[in-house]
Scaffold this active site. Structure first.
Site, short mmCIF file in Angstrom:
data_model
loop_
_atom_site.label_atom_id
_atom_site.label_comp_id
_atom_site.label_asym_id
_atom_site.label_seq_id
_atom_site.Cartn_x
_atom_site.Cartn_y
_atom_site.Cartn_z
N ASP A 16 27.04 31.09 33.58
CA ASP A 16 27.40 32.21 34.31
C ASP A 16 26.12 33.05 34.45
O ASP A 16 25.69 33.62 33.41
CB ASP A 16 28.64 33.23 33.83
CG ASP A 16 28.80 34.36 34.80
OD1 ASP A 16 27.96 34.51 35.57
OD2 ASP A 16 29.98 34.78 34.69
N HIS A 53 30.10 31.91 36.95
CA HIS A 53 30.87 33.03 37.11
C HIS A 53 32.20 32.91 37.99
O HIS A 53 33.03 33.68 37.86
CB HIS A 53 29.90 34.08 38.22
CG HIS A 53 30.16 35.39 38.17
ND1 HIS A 53 30.48 36.30 36.93
CD2 HIS A 53 30.90 36.04 39.15
CE1 HIS A 53 30.73 37.34 37.25
NE2 HIS A 53 30.88 37.51 38.74
N SER A 104 34.79 40.55 36.63
CA SER A 104 33.25 40.76 36.63
C SER A 104 33.10 42.35 36.53
O SER A 104 33.49 42.99 35.39
CB SER A 104 32.81 40.34 38.01
OG SER A 104 31.51 40.39 38.11
#
Length: 690
Positions: free
Chosen positions: A619, A654, A534
């Site tokens: 995501d 995600h 991320s």
């Protein structure tokens, strides 16, 4: 198999007199069949590259599965007449939540278990399942929980009658992933927050049990699109706190849980740059605020006069105060000092620190404990110590070890080493690192090493025990975490120095850490991998451009790599909330600074390390198109023959696939890639168990 090559369609972005070419902008349109075809082509290429590593992947996966205990059970937490806990059986993907009725912990062994919620049963219906928040009514008769089956942040509230085992007809959709659901005291009403079209939690609703959701009443709406809305219940259960917050400013209202129809009461109006948190203790509100205190100070004020604030303890700039845990007889504070997590007990206007034996550790007060308890559960772990739950006696201050998390297979901690290292960054800043490795792993010169970093949002990379890391440590792999600026390991200032116009410090700190490890002969550029996910994917992606020659392999997971384009697109979920973290590129100064490090905008015609990149089609936090565009540009521009693969999970978001064995499988794949590029045989084992 030939390389996947994405077509180029000119799409220039013009702003502030600057032009950014974006030939792969078209990949953002997931309704375009050519986009899906390209992602599937990349997936086929990924599987082709990974096929020769299937045996290594399976060996790593099996070695991780061997570390899964036959059963894992959390220490039960008492609420009224029940003790609640979760357990995880050897061959199950998901936890089982249960309770026992007993007068004391000593009587639990003979008490009968009642399963409250079995996620394995829920997961039978779909490939993906996420259950986040669970909330019990005060009378212990109904459980509300949040469920999602597509990997987005849009969840649905389900309510289970624990007397009958049946689900009620109440279904509340479009609820945020966490911090979004609380019962009133009587259990007739439930408060919840919903998200807008950008998945920003912004509306607070009140639902009466048994009524049509369409008739639910909107209680509060946060209209500033740079703010989000969260709710939580006080430790005492007396109030529900409603948080409107950005990354720099907060405002809190409260609801009396005994009067669910009463209007919201404002604690303190929002003021730019002022952050605060609240709790209820005795007849007062406790307030943790950064007003006049960078590392936050602790105040209290009477419930009947919220303007009369006084200090609970004297402010100490060396301590970063982060959480309050009020119990009937004692007040505990959690925070950081000297780079480590700490817990203090408030006593006579002073903070008394709870001491621990190891030089490196992570400690936390377990959440959702009873306000009336005399035994507070604290979780402790280190790089070498498995998660250990202590019971802290609030009367005597004594700690009793209640449980050490089981580690399957042989584990002798004396055969491993943990240490803290310090690199020197720009302007002489000392950057902390934590390292764990097998004794003797460094005896023969530079060792294969994986350097991890995150460094954003003030999130910390603290030393934690990972049983699934043990098989890799046994192969002689050194694991190092760089606690770079942008986290708050060294206090709030450490975070402030790694965001906005200071963001490049995050990357230069990581580079300094890598150089230190090379200089001190821990590893070499041919034996070092970098990992981050991320915002950590942004970190290692930026480092690939700035100092890729220091690494053999770079592994960005769901990486945030198209910083400027994303932060200009307010149609993307959560963009407006991020301007206080990265900057607002509509402002010229922010635009050029963000462009200077954005991985996608800085791809060059040069050699890059081997790269293993992952993303998820659903995501909501980092769109799949960011890494897809980045990979397409890298393929077109880079000058090396190193391996570049991208795996898109076509059914998740995600956090990747759900279920712990699926997580282990994905981890094994990435480790097989890393070990292959670092020249480590998957079956190789340096450690010979004595």
């Amino acid at each position: 198999m030939k390389l996947p090559i994405a077509k180029r369609i000119p799409h220039p972005h013009e702003l502030h007199g600057d032009v950014r070419e974006d030939d792969y902008y078209w990949l953002k349109d997931r309704d375009n069949t050519e986009v899906i075809q390209y992602l599937e082509e990349e997936n086929r290429y990924y599987h082709e590259i990974m096929r020769p590593l299937q045996e290594q992947t399976e060996q790593i996966y099996e070695s991780m599965v061997d570390r899964v205990p036959d059963s894992e059970m959390k220490v039960p937490v008492q609420h009224g007449q029940f003790f609640y806990y979760s357990r995880l059986d050897k061959n199950k993907q998901y936890p089982i939540y249960a309770r026992k009725q007993a007068a004391s912990r000593a009587l639990l062994q003979d008490a009968t278990e009642e399963v409250v919620l079995d996620l394995n049963e829920l997961a039978e219906e779909d490939d993906y399942l996420s259950v986040t928040v669970q909330r019990m009514t005060t009378d212990h008769s109904r459980l509300a929980y949040l469920e999602n089956r597509d990997g987005t942040d849009r969840y649905t509230i389900y309510i289970k009658d624990l007397n009958t085992g049946e689900l009620l007809s109440d279904r509340v959709p479009n609820v945020y992933i966490y911090g979004s659901m609380e019962w009133c005291r009587c259990g007739d009403y439930i408060f919840y927050t919903t998200v807008d079209e950008h998945q920003r939690p912004c509306q607070l609703w009140r639902h009466r049990l048994g009524s049509d959701v369409e008739s639910d009443e909107l209680i509060f709406e946060e209209k500033d699109d740079t703010f989000t809305l969260f709710i939580s219940k006080s430790q005492s259960g007396k109030f529900i706190f409603v948080y409107s917050s950005s990354k720099t400013t907060s405002e809190i209202h409260m609801i009396d849980t005994d009067s669910p129809l009463s209007p919201l009461q404002l604690v303190d109006e929002r003021r730019d740059g002022i952050l605060y948190d609240v709790e209820h203790w005795e007849d007062d509100l406790l307030i943790l605020t950064n007003e006049g205190a960078l590392n936050f100070q602790l105040l209290r004020c009477p419930l009947n006069d919220l303007s009369s604030k006084v200090n609970v303890v004297e402010y100490n700039e060396e301590r970063y105060l982060q959480e309050m845990y009020p119990f009937r007889d004692k007040l505990l504070i959690a925070g950081r000092e000297n780079g480590l997590t700490q817990i203090w007990v408030v006593h006579d206007g002073e903070l008394q620190q709870i001491s621990w034996d190891e030089p490196l550790y992570t400690v936390a007060v377990l959440s959702e404990q009873s306000y009336d308890t005399n035994e507070v559960l604290i979780q402790y772990e280190s790089l070498l110590t498995p998660k250990t739950t202590f019971g802290l006696n609030l009367q005597t201050g004594e700690k009793q070890c209640l449980q050490v998390a089981p580690v399957s297979g042989e584990y002798d901690r004396s055969q491993f080493r943990q240490e803290q290292l310090w690199a020197t960054g720009r302007s002489g800043v000392k950057v902390p690192m934590t390292a764990v490795y097998l004794e003797g792993a460094l005896d023969n010169g530079p060792a294969p090493l994986i350097l991890y970093g995150y460094g954003s949002y003030g999130s910390n990379s603290d030393p934690r025990f990972d049983p699934y890391r043990l098989p890799l440590l046994e192969k002689g792999i050194v694991f190092v975490t760089a606690q770079v600026r942008g986290g708050s390991e060294m206090g709030r200032g450490w975070y402030e120095d790694g965001k906005m116009q200071n963001k490049r410090n995050t990357f230069t700190d990581f580079i300094a850490a890598a150089k230190h490890l090379i200089d001190q002969n821990y590893t070499s550029p041919t034996k070092m991998a970098a990992r981050g996910g991320s915002a950590g994917g942004l970190l290692v992606g930026a480092v690939a451009n700035m100092a890729g020659e220091l690494f053999k392999v770079i592994v960005p997971a769901v990486p945030f790599v198209d910083v400027v384009t994303t932060m200009l697109d307010t149609s993307i979920p959560l963009t407006t909330l991020e301007w206080d973290e990265w900057g607002d590129p509509r402002k010229q100064e922010d635009y050029f600074y963000m462009k200077s490090y954005s991985p996608y905008d800085n791809v060059e015609a040069k050699d890059y390390p081997h790269m293993y990149i992952t993303t998820g089609i659903n995501d909501p936090r980092v769109g799949y198109f960011e890494p897809a565009k980045w990979v397409a540009r890298l393929r077109a521009v880079k000058t090396d023959n190193n391996t570049l693969v991208m795996k898109t999970n076509m059914g998740a978001g995600h956090f990747g696939k759900s279920g712990r064995f699926n997580h282990l499988k994905e981890a094994a794949e990435s480790y097989a890639f890393i070990l292959d590029k670092l020249g480590v045989e998957a079956e190789e084992k340096v450690l010979n168990h004595r």
